[in-house]
Design an enzyme around this catalytic site. Structure first.
Site, short mmCIF file in Angstrom:
data_model
loop_
_atom_site.label_atom_id
_atom_site.label_comp_id
_atom_site.label_asym_id
_atom_site.label_seq_id
_atom_site.Cartn_x
_atom_site.Cartn_y
_atom_site.Cartn_z
N LYS A 73 -2.10 -7.56 2.21
CA LYS A 73 -2.41 -6.83 1.09
C LYS A 73 -1.21 -7.67 0.37
O LYS A 73 -0.53 -6.79 -0.35
CB LYS A 73 -1.61 -5.97 2.36
CG LYS A 73 -2.34 -4.87 2.72
CD LYS A 73 -1.09 -4.22 4.61
CE LYS A 73 -1.71 -3.93 5.27
NZ LYS A 73 -1.88 -2.30 5.35
N PRO B 212 -7.01 5.65 2.15
CA PRO B 212 -6.72 4.70 1.03
C PRO B 212 -5.76 4.18 2.21
O PRO B 212 -4.60 4.71 2.79
CB PRO B 212 -6.65 4.74 -0.19
CG PRO B 212 -5.58 6.62 -0.16
CD PRO B 212 -7.02 6.80 1.29
N ASP B 213 -5.85 1.85 1.80
CA ASP B 213 -4.57 1.38 2.65
C ASP B 213 -3.56 1.24 1.09
O ASP B 213 -3.72 0.53 0.22
CB ASP B 213 -5.37 0.02 2.52
CG ASP B 213 -4.46 -0.68 3.45
OD1 ASP B 213 -3.32 -1.40 2.51
OD2 ASP B 213 -4.60 -1.29 4.22
N ILE B 214 -2.56 2.11 0.94
CA ILE B 214 -2.07 2.25 -0.67
C ILE B 214 -0.93 0.56 -0.18
O ILE B 214 -0.85 0.17 -1.57
CB ILE B 214 -0.61 3.29 -0.11
CG1 ILE B 214 -1.49 4.26 0.69
CG2 ILE B 214 0.68 2.87 -0.83
CD1 ILE B 214 -1.10 5.44 0.88
N PHE C 280 5.69 -3.53 6.28
CA PHE C 280 5.57 -4.04 8.05
C PHE C 280 4.25 -4.13 8.81
O PHE C 280 3.59 -3.36 7.87
CB PHE C 280 6.21 -2.35 8.61
CG PHE C 280 8.05 -2.45 8.29
CD1 PHE C 280 8.89 -2.50 6.75
CD2 PHE C 280 9.28 -2.94 9.16
CE1 PHE C 280 10.00 -2.28 6.17
CE2 PHE C 280 9.89 -2.77 8.78
CZ PHE C 280 10.67 -2.62 7.63
N ASN D 112 2.21 11.37 12.53
CA ASN D 112 2.83 10.03 13.87
C ASN D 112 4.46 10.12 13.75
O ASN D 112 5.03 11.20 13.20
CB ASN D 112 2.52 8.75 13.58
CG ASN D 112 3.00 8.27 12.36
OD1 ASN D 112 4.61 8.10 12.43
ND2 ASN D 112 2.39 8.51 11.32
N1 CTP Z 1 -0.44 0.63 5.15
C1 CTP Z 1 -0.52 1.31 3.72
N2 CTP Z 1 -1.53 2.28 4.19
C2 CTP Z 1 -2.39 2.11 5.02
C3 CTP Z 1 -2.35 1.88 5.86
C4 CTP Z 1 -0.69 0.63 6.48
O1 CTP Z 1 0.04 1.22 3.11
N3 CTP Z 1 -3.56 3.76 5.07
C5 CTP Z 1 0.91 -0.39 5.15
C6 CTP Z 1 2.05 -0.17 5.94
O2 CTP Z 1 3.75 1.18 5.20
C7 CTP Z 1 2.82 -1.08 6.17
C8 CTP Z 1 1.95 -2.19 6.34
O3 CTP Z 1 0.33 -1.50 5.62
O4 CTP Z 1 3.55 -1.80 5.67
C9 CTP Z 1 1.24 -2.47 7.83
O5 CTP Z 1 0.90 -0.70 8.60
P1 CTP Z 1 0.42 -1.28 9.73
O6 CTP Z 1 0.38 0.54 10.63
O7 CTP Z 1 0.83 -1.91 11.20
O8 CTP Z 1 -1.11 -1.79 9.90
P2 CTP Z 1 -2.78 -1.22 9.31
O9 CTP Z 1 -2.84 -2.06 8.12
O10 CTP Z 1 -3.04 0.15 9.20
O11 CTP Z 1 -3.72 -1.74 10.46
P3 CTP Z 1 -3.98 -1.25 11.78
O12 CTP Z 1 -3.12 -0.21 12.00
O13 CTP Z 1 -5.45 -1.77 12.26
O14 CTP Z 1 -2.39 -2.38 12.80
#
Ligand code: CTP
Length: 400
Positions: A343, A306-308, A325, A210
């Protein structure tokens, strides 16, 4: 600025500019500072230690009379006492010793031992200043967080014209004041910042990514560093200039980032996740380059990453502050609040990435800071200014 109560250690090395350092001592004393001078043996050939002793009203430590036994005591005492450690003039020799960690006299030994901010004012012949070895040493020192002022250009004592003149005492004193005035409210705290984009590989030459430049995360890392924190920067792919004086951990993909965070997050007081993590990655990675099949469409299946932030939130330590963020294009506050809860974050920084002056690749940002009980909209400002306010709020949350 009133420097009353500030303890300044001034190292003087052997260069013709050493006489100008007498004025630095006078000016600092005039502002109320306590000054301790260490002179190298060569410096004492240019200016008599008595000059500095008289101006500082403190004994001057010189190598001429020192023995290694007294160094042991003195170097610890002065290294610990310093609020700031200034070396003016700083010869090519002392810069080289500092870059290598050589401690073979009182000054090099003391500066190696200090935890205080260090400011060096180089002064030397142009040829020595522009020599690759000196340039590399200065770069090493800057990367370690040493402040370097000057040198200026002009007519040098050796008759050459060019860069190498020590900055004027007035400028050096102003820089000392600036460094001492910097907030040190993150001193003793460990701060981890994630920044940049992840790269999700499809084959050896292609990946999904991105537009994140890393600028917001870098601004946070620099602000935290300048406020005294011990900073770890976990970075993905970035285009902005990487900050100096912070520990860098590279993480290419979301999987790498998760691994890095599992290892690093536990020991942090504050974790700020500004990385733009890809939510999906190619389900399969081809070890060889995917070949074009003329006339056929290529379908890539993506699987969830994974959602970190969620994983870090699940392993949150007591007293730890987690910030994240939220990049949004609509219903900014509503979506950000949902992420704050999901989160397990203490603070979420929401930005509408569609607004001009906000989001990816810009030097400014327009953010809304959201906690469980407060929503604070900030006007457009530089990413650095936004970073300072984010850190202010994090500290307020920490204090409870
Ligand atoms: N983040 C993360 N892991 C992911 C996606 C996001 O740790 N796989 C973290 C980002 O670093 C940020 C926060 O989660 O601090 C929100 O990221 P964002 O891209 O806005 O949200 P998403 O949870 O990915 O939700 P969406 O894309 O559906 O808006």
């Amino acid at each position: 600025m009133n420097l009353a109560g500030k303890k300044i250690v001034l190292g003087v090395t052997g260069g013709i500019a050493a006489y100008k350092s007498a004025e630095i001592v006078s000016r600092l004393r005039h502002l109320g500072a306590e000054v301790h001078v260490i002179m190298t043996e060569n410096a004492a050939k240019f200016v008599a230690p008595l000059t500095f002793q008289t101006l500082s009203a403190n004994p001057v430590v010189t190598d001429t009379f020192a023995t290694p036994e007294t160094w042991n005591v003195e170097h610890v005492a002065l290294a610990k006492l310093a609020d700031i450690f200034v070396i003016a003039p700083a010869t090519a020799n002392i810069l080289a010793k500092m870059a290598c960690g050589i401690a073979d006299d009182m000054l090099s030994t003391t500066v190696l031992a200090t935890k205080a901010p260090v400011l060096a004012a180089p002064a030397m012949n142009t040829g020595m200043w522009t020599a690759p070895a000196t340039a590399q040493n200065v770069e090493t020192l800057r990367n370690r967080g040493v402040h370097i002022i000057g040198p200026g250009s002009g007519m040098l004592a050796c008759g050459d014209e060019g860069a190498g003149r020590m900055s004027e005492p007035e400028e050096i004193v102003a820089e000392i004041e600036r460094i001492l005035a910097a907030k040190a409210d993150l001193q003793g705290l460990k701060v981890l910042v994630t920044a940049g984009a992840t790269r999700e590989r499809l084959d050896p030459v292609r990946f999904l990514t991105n537009d994140s430049s890393g600028k917001m995360g870098f601004a946070l890392a620099e602000a935290a560093r300048d406020r005294g924190a011990e900073v770890t920067l976990v970075k993905g792919s970035t285009t902005a200039k990487v900050p100096s004086g912070v520990r860098i951990v590279e993480a290419e993909s979301a999987a790498d980032l998760l691994r890095a965070m599992k290892k690093e997050a536990g020991r942090q007081d504050i974790v700020i996740q500004a990385a733009a993590v890809a939510d999906y990655r190619p389900a399969t990675f081809s070890k060889t380059k995917i070949k074009k099949k003329a006339g056929e469409a290529l379908t890539v299946t993506l699987e969830e990453n994974p959602d970190i932030a969620k994983a870090v939130g699940a392993m949150k330590k007591k007293g730890q502050i987690l910030a994240g963020f939220a990049a949004e294009t609509d219903h900014v506050v509503k979506h950000a609040k949902e992420k704050l809860a999901a989160k397990n974050l203490d603070l979420i920084v929401a930005n509408d990435v569609t607004r001009p002056g906000a989001g990816f690749n810009t030097d400014t940002n327009i953010v809304t800071l959201i906690t469980a009980d407060r929503t604070e909209e900030l006007p457009i400002m530089t990413k650095r200014a936004a970073a300072e306010i984010i850190l202010d709020r994090i500290l307020e949350i920490r204090k409870g």
